[in-house]
Design an enzyme around this catalytic site. Structure first.
Site, mmCIF file in Angstrom:
data_model
loop_
_atom_site.group_PDB
_atom_site.id
_atom_site.type_symbol
_atom_site.label_atom_id
_atom_site.label_comp_id
_atom_site.label_asym_id
_atom_site.label_seq_id
_atom_site.Cartn_x
_atom_site.Cartn_y
_atom_site.Cartn_z
ATOM 1 N N ASN A 29 0.865 -1.187 0.000
ATOM 2 C CA ASN A 29 0.000 0.000 0.000
ATOM 3 C C ASN A 29 0.895 1.228 0.000
ATOM 4 O O ASN A 29 2.109 1.116 0.201
ATOM 5 C CB ASN A 29 -0.996 -0.027 1.161
ATOM 6 C CG ASN A 29 -0.292 -0.101 2.501
ATOM 7 O OD1 ASN A 29 0.563 0.719 2.805
ATOM 8 N ND2 ASN A 29 -0.632 -1.112 3.292
ATOM 9 N N GLY A 37 -2.248 -9.600 3.703
ATOM 10 C CA GLY A 37 -2.052 -10.319 2.448
ATOM 11 C C GLY A 37 -0.591 -10.562 2.112
ATOM 12 O O GLY A 37 0.212 -10.948 2.968
ATOM 13 N N ASP A 39 1.728 -8.426 1.420
ATOM 14 C CA ASP A 39 2.572 -7.479 2.143
ATOM 15 C C ASP A 39 2.939 -8.022 3.533
ATOM 16 O O ASP A 39 4.117 -8.035 3.929
ATOM 17 C CB ASP A 39 1.750 -6.181 2.290
ATOM 18 C CG ASP A 39 2.607 -4.948 2.458
ATOM 19 O OD1 ASP A 39 3.838 -5.056 2.395
ATOM 20 O OD2 ASP A 39 2.025 -3.871 2.669
ATOM 21 N N THR A 128 -6.209 -7.980 -6.131
ATOM 22 C CA THR A 128 -7.352 -8.910 -6.066
ATOM 23 C C THR A 128 -7.712 -9.364 -4.647
ATOM 24 O O THR A 128 -8.645 -10.140 -4.467
ATOM 25 C CB THR A 128 -7.101 -10.178 -6.908
ATOM 26 O OG1 THR A 128 -6.022 -10.913 -6.312
ATOM 27 C CG2 THR A 128 -6.780 -9.844 -8.341
HETATM 28 P P1 ADP Z 1 -4.155 -6.050 -2.670
HETATM 29 O O1 ADP Z 1 -4.191 -5.156 -1.456
HETATM 30 O O2 ADP Z 1 -3.340 -5.457 -3.818
HETATM 31 O O3 ADP Z 1 -5.509 -6.521 -3.074
HETATM 32 P P2 ADP Z 1 -3.515 -8.563 -1.239
HETATM 33 O O4 ADP Z 1 -2.189 -8.915 -0.672
HETATM 34 O O5 ADP Z 1 -4.638 -8.301 -0.277
HETATM 35 O O6 ADP Z 1 -3.255 -7.312 -2.222
HETATM 36 O O7 ADP Z 1 -3.990 -9.713 -2.237
HETATM 37 C C1 ADP Z 1 -3.489 -9.898 -3.524
HETATM 38 C C2 ADP Z 1 -3.565 -11.364 -3.902
HETATM 39 O O8 ADP Z 1 -2.473 -12.067 -3.306
HETATM 40 C C3 ADP Z 1 -4.819 -12.106 -3.439
HETATM 41 O O9 ADP Z 1 -5.233 -12.965 -4.507
HETATM 42 C C4 ADP Z 1 -4.323 -12.938 -2.256
HETATM 43 O O10 ADP Z 1 -5.072 -14.136 -2.112
HETATM 44 C C5 ADP Z 1 -2.921 -13.261 -2.694
HETATM 45 N N1 ADP Z 1 -1.946 -13.646 -1.639
HETATM 46 C C6 ADP Z 1 -2.012 -13.477 -0.299
HETATM 47 N N2 ADP Z 1 -0.895 -13.967 0.297
HETATM 48 C C7 ADP Z 1 -0.103 -14.459 -0.705
HETATM 49 C C8 ADP Z 1 1.169 -15.113 -0.755
HETATM 50 N N3 ADP Z 1 1.886 -15.352 0.353
HETATM 51 N N4 ADP Z 1 1.662 -15.474 -1.974
HETATM 52 C C9 ADP Z 1 0.978 -15.231 -3.113
HETATM 53 N N5 ADP Z 1 -0.227 -14.632 -3.131
HETATM 54 C C10 ADP Z 1 -0.764 -14.257 -1.947
#
Ligand code: ADP
Length: 176
Positions: A29, A37, A39, A128
């Site tokens: 962010n 997520g 991050d 997503t």
């Molecule tokens: P944003 O805030 O850009 O939507 P998020 O981190 O909340 O980003 O989610 C982006 C995507 O990454 C989602 O599809 C989530 O399920 C996925 N995600 C979460 N953790 C991981 C991980 N450790 N590795 C790969 N993808 C992940």
């Protein structure tokens, strides 16, 4: 040097923090100071040094935060990658077309990776998760953005955490 049409692109199901590539992309962010997520997972597994570098970026060039659609690199702490490229996806809006900003996340991350000399990069499904972008649409935008990027790296990997997201990206990158 531009490398159009010469990247090897793969779509896999997995955890981005476990990828042995030169650069992994963080769906960050604007604050650069951590979140949930992807991050959260990157900072949790990569250790404090990534957050420390992000704080330095905030104290310097990115005093107001990293703008949506931009990308910036730090080292990757304890992760297997060499760099983390932080990019800020747009929050999905049903009334405003933000697709140019989502596509910019992919293009700018590839530009930063290219400038670092990275040979390989892994992307999550930016926007997503918490930012609620419908997955099939986000996947189409990712495919278009990566295929039309001016600067690329030899290996590009899309790493999707759950099966539905993996299927959507697989379809978008392997159209019949
Ligand atoms: P944003 O805030 O850009 O939507 P998020 O981190 O909340 O980003 O989610 C982006 C995507 O990454 C989602 O599809 C989530 O399920 C996925 N995600 C979460 N953790 C991981 C991980 N450790 N590795 C790969 N993808 C992940």
């Amino acid at each position: 040097m531009a490398t159009p049409n010469h990247s090897r692109i793969s779509v896999v199901r997995g955890d981005i923090t476990e990828q042995s590539v030169d650069a992994i992309v963080n769906a960050a962010n604007s604050s650069l100071l951590g979140g949930g997520g992807v991050d959260g997972a990157i900072h949790r597994k990569g250790g404090k040094s990534i957050l420390e570098e992000c704080r330095q970026l905030r104290a310097g060039h990115y005093g107001k935060g990293l703008p949506v659609g931009n990308a910036v690199a730090t080292t990757a702490g304890r992760l297997p990658a060499r760099w983390v490229i932080h990019t800020v996806g747009p929050v999905y809006s049903p009334t405003q077309d933000q697709s140019a900003l989502l596509s910019s996340c992919y293009g700018e991350s590839l530009r930063v990776a290219h400038e670092l000399g990275a040979e390989s990069i892994a992307f999550p499904a930016i926007s997503t998760g918490a930012y609620r972008w419908p997955v099939a649409d986000a996947a189409r935008i990712a495919a278009w953005a990566i295929h039309s990027a001016q600067l690329r790296v030899p290996e590009i990997r899309l790493v999707l955490f759950d099966d539905a997201t993996f299927q959507a990206f697989h379809r978008a990158f392997n159209p019949t």
